[in-house]
Design an enzyme around this catalytic site. Structure first.
Site, PDB file in Angstrom:
ATOM      1  N   ARG A 272       0.863  -1.184   0.000  1.00 39.19           N
ATOM      2  CA  ARG A 272       0.000   0.000   0.000  1.00 39.19           C
ATOM      3  C   ARG A 272       0.898   1.232   0.000  1.00 39.19           C
ATOM      4  NH1 ARG A 272      -1.288   2.548   4.584  1.00 39.19           N
ATOM      5  NH2 ARG A 272      -1.328   0.686   5.896  1.00 39.19           N
ATOM      6  N   HIS A 276      -3.721   4.149   4.595  1.00 35.70           N
ATOM      7  CA  HIS A 276      -4.779   3.131   4.679  1.00 35.70           C
ATOM      8  C   HIS A 276      -6.083   3.723   4.180  1.00 35.70           C
ATOM      9  CE1 HIS A 276      -7.048  -0.270   6.203  1.00 35.70           C
ATOM     10  NE2 HIS A 276      -7.848   0.583   6.811  1.00 35.70           N
ATOM     11  N   TYR A 285       4.198   5.468  11.173  1.00 38.79           N
ATOM     12  CA  TYR A 285       4.530   4.088  11.540  1.00 38.79           C
ATOM     13  C   TYR A 285       5.399   3.342  10.523  1.00 38.79           C
ATOM     14  CZ  TYR A 285       0.308   3.339   8.649  1.00 38.79           C
ATOM     15  OH  TYR A 285      -0.632   3.365   7.637  1.00 38.79           O
TER      16      TYR A 285
END
Length: 377
Positions: A272, A276, A285
């Site tokens: 990805r 998200h 992160y």
């Protein structure tokens, strides 16, 4: 006591390298004839689909940032996994998405504005699957669609719509979910029932490495494809950024499912590239180095390189870019024209037939809203 050495690896099936060369891994050799049977028009369609998907992704993200959508769910980086698998389906098949499979819906015949209407809040559900290539509704509750898909596949068996030996009429079910959803109980229960009933079904995991902010390495110590064997079905790990192998493996798996050989599981290893959703900040992160590494494995770039080596013309690529830009502009224009539904829609389809409770509630709401306007007659 010394820890036991355990093999947690699984071979990755790949036909097209990140450099755009057709170099099948040993595990990919059996799938090569499926790709060799494709004509130039079909191969070019893969590229067209992936470019359209990325252009739509940009348009959707921009609309959300401009306040025109409540949310956008990016698919940048996962184009090959989605396009290859979707093009492997037959018209009679049923597809159960999660909430990121925008190009899959378009391939099955769905107007992309229907997706934007859902994310804009101007529809209470989505679309009619029967009128859109058996592409079922988006599911925001993680992994619940795996149960829906398995139940539907069991229904196909009970109705005699699968496993008859007629590839032109036998149907199969393809269900998409992510690496994060594999940790949900629903996904595992679906695998139990699918295996027990030998449903005509393919579980397609898009392992994009991150379940929002949780890495897949924390969720599973072994490749997700190995879960297939744990439930008594074949499990295959593929390079999810290789559109050719995504098509070939899914095609064979669906053919086996519809012919009565039971379910199977595919893990498409992809990435990805964006957030998200637009409510997420991935810089919190994951590292820039990781993102840069996956940029070198871009599914569209590698496939374009291969098509160019095969003789695809510059005019073709220019035409695809123009088509994708025009489509994105048209989708944006029509999305901005969407209006909020009337209040009557709330009460429609709650029951199959007209129901006095719905009539009573509608009358109450109508009276209440008129009282706010000073019209309480």
């Amino acid at each position: 006591m010394a820890a036991r050495e355990r093999d947690f690896t699984a071979p990755t099936v790949q036909l097209l390298t990140p450099e755009g060369e057709l170099r099948p891994t040993p595990e990919a050799e059996p799938y090569l004839p499926i790709v060799e049977a494709l004509g130039d028009a079909e191969l070019e369609q893969f590229y067209r689909d992936m470019v359209v998907s990325r252009r739509l992704d940009v348009a959707g993200a921009n609309l959300q940032r401009q306040g025109q959508l409540a949310l956008w769910v990016p698919s940048h980086g996962q184009e090959a996994a989605q396009v290859g698998s979707a093009r492997a389906t037959r018209p009679q098949d049923h597809v159960f998405p999660s909430y990121r499979e925008h190009i899959v819906g378009m391939i099955r015949g769905l107007d992309p504005v229907a997706i934007l209407a859902l994310l804009r809040g101007t529809t209470l559900g989505g679309w009619d699957p029967a009128a859109n290539g058996n592409f079922h509704l988006y599911t925001l509750v993680l992994a619940s669609q795996t149960l829906h898909a398995t139940g539907y596949a069991m229904g196909l068996q009970f109705d005699g719509a699968a496993g008859t030996g007629d590839p032109e009429s036998d149907a199969a079910v393809l269900v998409y979910y992510g690496d994060g959803s594999t940790s949900q109980g629903d996904a595992n229960e679906a695998l139990v029932f699918a295996s027990s009933y030998q449903t005509p079904q393919v579980f397609f995991i898009q392992n994009n490495q991150w379940a929002i902010s949780v890495p897949v390495s924390r969720q599973s110590r072994s490749p997700l494809s190995r879960r297939g064997g744990g439930f008594g079905m074949p499990g295959v790990r593929i390079d999810g950024n290789d559109v050719l192998v995504s098509y070939a493996v899914t095609r064979q798996s669906l053919e086996e499912a519809r012919s009565g050989e039971g379910p199977s599981l595919i893990e498409a290893v992809t990435y990805r590239m964006g957030a998200h959703t637009t409510a997420d900040d991935p810089t919190k992160y994951r590292s820039d180095d990781e993102v840069e590494l996956w940029k070198t494995r871009d599914p569209i770039s590698r496939y374009r390189t291969w098509l160019e080596a095969k003789g695809a013309s510059g005019a073709f690529f220019d035409e695809v870019d123009e088509h994708a830009n025009d489509l994105a502009a048209d989708v944006r224009r029509r999305a901005l024209e969407l209006t909020a539904p009337t209040r009557e829609v709330i009460f429609e389809h709650v029951y199959h037939e007209p129901h006095p409770l719905m009539a009573e509630q509608y009358a109450w709401l109508d009276h209440f809203e008129r009282s706010l306007d000073g019209d309480d007659a």
